[in-house]
Design a protein around this motif. Structure first.
Motif, PDB file in Angstrom:
ATOM      1  N   THR A   3       0.825  -1.212   0.000  1.00  0.00           N
ATOM      2  CA  THR A   3       0.000   0.000   0.000  1.00  0.00           C
ATOM      3  C   THR A   3       0.855   1.255   0.000  1.00  0.00           C
ATOM      4  O   THR A   3       0.580   2.213  -0.738  1.00  0.00           O
ATOM      5  N   ARG A   4       1.900   1.275   0.832  1.00  0.00           N
ATOM      6  CA  ARG A   4       2.785   2.450   0.856  1.00  0.00           C
ATOM      7  C   ARG A   4       3.488   2.634  -0.489  1.00  0.00           C
ATOM      8  O   ARG A   4       3.615   3.762  -0.987  1.00  0.00           O
ATOM      9  N   ALA A   5       3.944   1.521  -1.074  1.00  0.00           N
ATOM     10  CA  ALA A   5       4.642   1.615  -2.358  1.00  0.00           C
ATOM     11  C   ALA A   5       3.713   2.117  -3.452  1.00  0.00           C
ATOM     12  O   ALA A   5       4.110   2.926  -4.298  1.00  0.00           O
ATOM     13  N   ILE A   6       2.460   1.649  -3.442  1.00  0.00           N
ATOM     14  CA  ILE A   6       1.492   2.101  -4.436  1.00  0.00           C
ATOM     15  C   ILE A   6       1.215   3.585  -4.267  1.00  0.00           C
ATOM     16  O   ILE A   6       1.091   4.334  -5.243  1.00  0.00           O
TER      17      ILE A   6
ATOM     18  N   GLY B 201       7.891  -8.329 -11.938  1.00  0.00           N
ATOM     19  CA  GLY B 201       8.769  -8.132 -10.800  1.00  0.00           C
ATOM     20  C   GLY B 201      10.224  -8.027 -11.211  1.00  0.00           C
ATOM     21  O   GLY B 201      10.655  -8.673 -12.168  1.00  0.00           O
ATOM     22  N   SER B 202      10.989  -7.212 -10.495  1.00  0.00           N
ATOM     23  CA  SER B 202      12.383  -6.981 -10.882  1.00  0.00           C
ATOM     24  C   SER B 202      13.225  -8.249 -10.783  1.00  0.00           C
ATOM     25  O   SER B 202      14.072  -8.512 -11.636  1.00  0.00           O
TER      26      SER B 202
ATOM     27  N   LEU C  10      -0.279   3.352 -13.684  1.00  0.00           N
ATOM     28  CA  LEU C  10      -0.555   1.935 -13.473  1.00  0.00           C
ATOM     29  C   LEU C  10       0.653   1.025 -13.703  1.00  0.00           C
ATOM     30  O   LEU C  10       0.889   0.115 -12.915  1.00  0.00           O
ATOM     31  N   PRO C  11       1.425   1.194 -14.790  1.00  0.00           N
ATOM     32  CA  PRO C  11       2.584   0.298 -14.974  1.00  0.00           C
ATOM     33  C   PRO C  11       3.537   0.299 -13.787  1.00  0.00           C
ATOM     34  O   PRO C  11       4.042  -0.758 -13.386  1.00  0.00           O
ATOM     35  N   SER C  12       3.773   1.472 -13.199  1.00  0.00           N
ATOM     36  CA  SER C  12       4.663   1.536 -12.033  1.00  0.00           C
ATOM     37  C   SER C  12       4.051   0.821 -10.838  1.00  0.00           C
ATOM     38  O   SER C  12       4.738   0.131 -10.083  1.00  0.00           O
ATOM     39  N   ILE C  13       2.753   0.984 -10.652  1.00  0.00           N
ATOM     40  CA  ILE C  13       2.057   0.316  -9.554  1.00  0.00           C
ATOM     41  C   ILE C  13       2.132  -1.204  -9.727  1.00  0.00           C
ATOM     42  O   ILE C  13       2.445  -1.941  -8.795  1.00  0.00           O
TER      43      ILE C  13
END
Length: 215
Positions: free
Chosen positions: A95-98, A142-143, A104-107
Motif C-alpha cells: 500500500t505504501r509503495a502504491i 517483478g524486478s 498503473l505500470p509503475s504500480i
C-alpha cells in the motif's frame, strides 16, 4: 534420553541438566527456565515440547525431575499469528509503495516486485485483460523475475492468448491454482515448466465485479 529426544535435542537437554546441577550446588541463578526443544513420538515422528528440569538433592546425591509439556497446539497458534502479521505487513508495504506512484505500470511493477521479495515465489507479473481481443497483456513484471520473463517470452507489453492456456477460469473470477505445470497440456504452463516454474497461481483482479486483469 535416546527414547524421548532426537539427536538434535540431546545437547540442549544436557545443557539444561548441567544448569540444573549448578543451581542445586548454589552456582546458578536459582531458577530453571523452561526450554523449547523437540521430542519423539513412539512412531519416531517429532513434535515440539517445553522441558523444565528441577534438581533434587537427597543424602548428598543429586537427581533430576523433568517435566515435558507438548506445545504443538501453542506452536501452531503462534505460526498462524505470525503468518497473519506477515500478511498484514506485506499489505502495508504494498500500500505504501502504491501510494508513492501515480501510473498503473509503475504500480503493477512495484506490486510484483514486492511479492517476489517477500514470498517464496520466483516470478510474478500483472496482466491486463482486453475482452474484445480476448488477450492478456503483460503490464508489470517483478524486478527479480525479469530475466525469467525474457526467457519465457513474457516481457512487458507481451501478449498472452487466453484460449488453450487454461486461463479462462480466472477471467470468470476464479482463483486458479495448478500444483504441477508440467502435467498441463497447454502452451503457457509448459512454457513455465521448461523454466523450472512447476506451480502456478493466477488471481483475478476485479473492479466492480468485472475482471480487468490477472496477477
Amino acid at each position: 534420553e535416546e527414547t524421548l529426544l532426537p539427536a538434535a535435542s540431546r545437547k540442549a537437554y544436557r545443557r539444561t541438566l548441567e544448569h540444573s546441577l549448578q543451581t542445586a550446588n548454589g552456582e546458578g541463578a536459582g531458577v530453571n527456565v523452561p526450554v523449547e526443544m523437540t521430542a519423539l513420538h513412539r512412531d519416531g515422528s517429532e513434535f515440539p515440547v517445553e522441558l523444565a528440569v528441577s534438581p533434587l538433592r537427597t543424602a548428598g546425591a543429586v537427581s533430576f525431575c523433568s517435566f515435558i509439556t507438548d506445545i504443538t497446539e501453542r506452536k501452531r497458534a503462534d505460526d498462524r499469528l505470525h503468518a497473519q502479521l506477515a500478511r498484514h505487513g506485506l499489505l502495508n508495504r504494498i500500500t505504501r509503495a502504491i501510494g508513492e506512484r501515480q501510473d498503473l505500470p509503475s504500480i503493477f511493477q512495484v506490486v510484483s516486485s514486492t511479492l517476489e521479495d517477500n514470498l517464496p515465489i520466483a516470478f510474478s507479473c500483472v496482466c491486463l485483460y482486453d475482452a474484445s481481443r480476448k488477450v492478456l497483456t503483460v503490464s508489470g513484471v517483478g524486478s527479480r523475475g525479469a530475466p525469467l520473463a525474457v526467457a519465457m517470452g513474457l516481457p512487458e507489453r507481451a501478449h498472452l492468448p487466453i484460449d488453450n492456456n487454461g486461463l479462462s477460469r480466472c477471467l470468470r473470477g476464479e482463483l486458479v491454482y495448478e500444483p504441477d505445470t508440467s502435467a498441463l497440456p497447454y502452451p503457457f504452463p509448459q512454457r513455465l515448466a521448461r523454466q523450472g516454474l512447476r506451480s502456478l497461481i493466477v488471481a483475478p483482479l476485479l473492479l466492480e465485479s468485472q475482471v480487468f486483469g490477472v496477477l
